[in-house]
Design a protein around this motif. Structure first.
Motif, PDB file in Angstrom:
ATOM      1  N   THR A  66     119.820   5.420  90.652  1.00 44.22           N
ATOM      2  CA  THR A  66     119.146   6.948  90.122  1.00 44.22           C
ATOM      3  C   THR A  66     119.553   7.414  89.165  1.00 44.22           C
ATOM      4  O   THR A  66     121.221   7.231  88.564  1.00 44.22           O
ATOM      5  CB  THR A  66     119.663   7.821  91.245  1.00 44.22           C
ATOM      6  N   PHE A  67     119.531   8.603  88.129  1.00 39.80           N
ATOM      7  CA  PHE A  67     119.602   9.415  87.512  1.00 39.80           C
ATOM      8  C   PHE A  67     119.449  10.760  87.123  1.00 39.80           C
ATOM      9  O   PHE A  67     117.938  10.581  87.918  1.00 39.80           O
ATOM     10  CB  PHE A  67     119.949   8.097  86.101  1.00 39.80           C
ATOM     11  N   GLY A  68     119.652  11.266  86.139  1.00 42.28           N
ATOM     12  CA  GLY A  68     119.230  12.512  86.304  1.00 42.28           C
ATOM     13  C   GLY A  68     119.051  13.149  87.303  1.00 42.28           C
ATOM     14  O   GLY A  68     119.598  14.072  87.776  1.00 42.28           O
ATOM     15  N   THR A  69     117.344  13.353  87.783  1.00 42.31           N
ATOM     16  CA  THR A  69     117.129  13.923  88.764  1.00 42.31           C
ATOM     17  C   THR A  69     117.359  13.391  90.415  1.00 42.31           C
ATOM     18  O   THR A  69     117.085  14.581  91.255  1.00 42.31           O
ATOM     19  CB  THR A  69     116.044  14.925  88.933  1.00 42.31           C
ATOM     20  N   HIS A  70     117.238  11.885  90.351  1.00 43.49           N
ATOM     21  CA  HIS A  70     117.345  11.744  91.218  1.00 43.49           C
ATOM     22  C   HIS A  70     116.053  11.049  92.189  1.00 43.49           C
ATOM     23  O   HIS A  70     116.293  10.903  93.016  1.00 43.49           O
ATOM     24  CB  HIS A  70     118.836  11.756  92.395  1.00 43.49           C
ATOM     25  N   THR A  71     115.071  11.979  91.582  1.00 42.72           N
ATOM     26  CA  THR A  71     114.156  11.435  92.302  1.00 42.72           C
ATOM     27  C   THR A  71     113.475  10.326  92.379  1.00 42.72           C
ATOM     28  O   THR A  71     112.960   9.335  93.347  1.00 42.72           O
ATOM     29  CB  THR A  71     112.981  12.434  91.558  1.00 42.72           C
ATOM     30  N   ALA A  72     113.234   9.393  91.062  1.00 45.51           N
ATOM     31  CA  ALA A  72     113.263   8.063  90.934  1.00 45.51           C
ATOM     32  C   ALA A  72     113.944   7.528  91.180  1.00 45.51           C
ATOM     33  O   ALA A  72     115.496   7.438  91.336  1.00 45.51           O
ATOM     34  CB  ALA A  72     113.129   7.673  89.390  1.00 45.51           C
ATOM     35  N   THR A  83     113.572  -5.260  88.405  1.00 47.14           N
ATOM     36  CA  THR A  83     113.007  -4.579  88.739  1.00 47.14           C
ATOM     37  C   THR A  83     111.139  -5.040  89.438  1.00 47.14           C
ATOM     38  O   THR A  83     110.734  -4.696  87.988  1.00 47.14           O
ATOM     39  CB  THR A  83     113.137  -3.324  88.152  1.00 47.14           C
ATOM     40  N   SER A  84     111.101  -4.982  90.934  1.00 48.24           N
ATOM     41  CA  SER A  84     108.990  -5.783  90.767  1.00 48.24           C
ATOM     42  C   SER A  84     108.543  -4.823  90.589  1.00 48.24           C
ATOM     43  O   SER A  84     107.534  -4.340  90.822  1.00 48.24           O
ATOM     44  CB  SER A  84     109.540  -7.059  91.514  1.00 48.24           C
ATOM     45  N   PHE A  85     109.447  -3.622  91.366  1.00 55.39           N
ATOM     46  CA  PHE A  85     109.171  -2.176  91.810  1.00 55.39           C
ATOM     47  C   PHE A  85     109.563  -0.983  91.901  1.00 55.39           C
ATOM     48  O   PHE A  85     110.771  -1.415  92.030  1.00 55.39           O
ATOM     49  CB  PHE A  85     108.082  -2.449  93.145  1.00 55.39           C
ATOM     50  N   TYR A  86     109.651   0.270  91.681  1.00 55.55           N
ATOM     51  CA  TYR A  86     110.564   1.217  92.517  1.00 55.55           C
ATOM     52  C   TYR A  86     109.315   2.293  92.807  1.00 55.55           C
ATOM     53  O   TYR A  86     108.173   2.355  91.966  1.00 55.55           O
ATOM     54  CB  TYR A  86     111.104   1.993  90.762  1.00 55.55           C
ATOM     55  N   ILE A  87     110.331   3.704  92.957  1.00 55.94           N
ATOM     56  CA  ILE A  87     109.942   5.015  93.440  1.00 55.94           C
ATOM     57  C   ILE A  87     110.150   5.268  91.631  1.00 55.94           C
ATOM     58  O   ILE A  87     111.168   6.242  91.641  1.00 55.94           O
ATOM     59  CB  ILE A  87     110.476   5.558  94.899  1.00 55.94           C
ATOM     60  N   PRO A  88     108.708   6.251  91.517  1.00 51.04           N
ATOM     61  CA  PRO A  88     108.857   6.750  90.293  1.00 51.04           C
ATOM     62  C   PRO A  88     108.817   8.209  90.712  1.00 51.04           C
ATOM     63  O   PRO A  88     108.188   8.869  91.090  1.00 51.04           O
ATOM     64  CB  PRO A  88     107.455   6.456  89.601  1.00 51.04           C
ATOM     65  N   ARG A  89     109.640   8.769  89.333  1.00 55.78           N
ATOM     66  CA  ARG A  89     109.786  10.149  89.260  1.00 55.78           C
ATOM     67  C   ARG A  89     108.263  11.203  89.281  1.00 55.78           C
ATOM     68  O   ARG A  89     108.341  12.113  90.081  1.00 55.78           O
ATOM     69  CB  ARG A  89     110.644  11.031  88.457  1.00 55.78           C
ATOM     70  N   SER A  90     107.488  10.252  88.671  1.00 52.67           N
ATOM     71  CA  SER A  90     106.123  10.815  88.478  1.00 52.67           C
ATOM     72  C   SER A  90     105.191  11.077  90.040  1.00 52.67           C
ATOM     73  O   SER A  90     104.013  12.296  89.780  1.00 52.67           O
ATOM     74  CB  SER A  90     105.472  10.203  87.380  1.00 52.67           C
ATOM     75  N   ASN A  91     105.360  10.197  90.928  1.00 50.08           N
ATOM     76  CA  ASN A  91     104.858   9.859  91.872  1.00 50.08           C
ATOM     77  C   ASN A  91     105.581   9.377  93.155  1.00 50.08           C
ATOM     78  O   ASN A  91     105.813   8.408  93.297  1.00 50.08           O
ATOM     79  CB  ASN A  91     103.867   8.451  92.124  1.00 50.08           C
ATOM     80  N   ALA A  96     106.004   1.924  92.163  1.00 51.27           N
ATOM     81  CA  ALA A  96     105.209   1.961  90.709  1.00 51.27           C
ATOM     82  C   ALA A  96     105.797   0.395  90.709  1.00 51.27           C
ATOM     83  O   ALA A  96     106.780  -0.374  91.494  1.00 51.27           O
ATOM     84  CB  ALA A  96     106.244   2.102  89.304  1.00 51.27           C
ATOM     85  N   VAL A  97     104.691  -0.263  90.455  1.00 57.38           N
ATOM     86  CA  VAL A  97     104.502  -2.177  90.681  1.00 57.38           C
ATOM     87  C   VAL A  97     104.526  -2.783  89.572  1.00 57.38           C
ATOM     88  O   VAL A  97     104.029  -2.536  88.191  1.00 57.38           O
ATOM     89  CB  VAL A  97     103.216  -2.490  91.504  1.00 57.38           C
TER      90      VAL A  97
END
Length: 136
Positions: A66-72, A83-91, A96-97
């Protein structure tokens, strides 16, 4: 694009992380220019988190950055680094696949849209990306 959901399978390069995701055969994917996505060349589509399932012992091979806001939550394989998937800051309520990590045969069409991650707030408002992680 279309609403009928099918099961797509995918994972990382070495196969330690495997998953299944319910999504249409035709998806909208996002090419982002944020500092992380642009370095990885990431293009991803977003689904509600309830439509994503990790398989077998995949969670044992995941590490998170994580970095920045640590949301993603940028997840990647401890073995091969993909990185085959992750939790995006936008959602943060979605997954995110990474398009290139979906096994061939179930995606018929990928419409690629641009997300201006360097101007995140403006792009988040203008693109409507937040709606992609909502249950239909």
């Amino acid at each position: 694009m279309e609403s009928e959901l099918v099961l797509h399978e995918g994972g990382c390069h070495c196969g330690k992380i495997r998953w299944r995701v319910k999504a249409p055969r035709r998806v909208v994917a996002w090419s982002c220019n944020c500092t992380d996505c642009s370095m990885r060349g990431n293009v991803h589509f977003i689904v509600p988190s309830g439509d994503f399932e990790l398989l077998d012992d995949s969670k044992d091979f995941i590490t998170t950055y994580t970095f920045g806001t640590h949301t993603a939550k940028h997840t990647f394989c401890k073995v091969c680094g993909i990185t085959s998937f992750y939790i995006p800051r936008s959602n943060p309520d979605g997954i995110a696949v990474t398009v290139k990590c979906v096994k061939p045969g179930t995606l018929d069409h990928v419409e690629i849209r641009t997300y201006d991650g360097l101007n995140w707030e403006k792009s988040h408002k203008e693109t409507g990306i937040a709606s992609f992680s909502k249950e239909s």
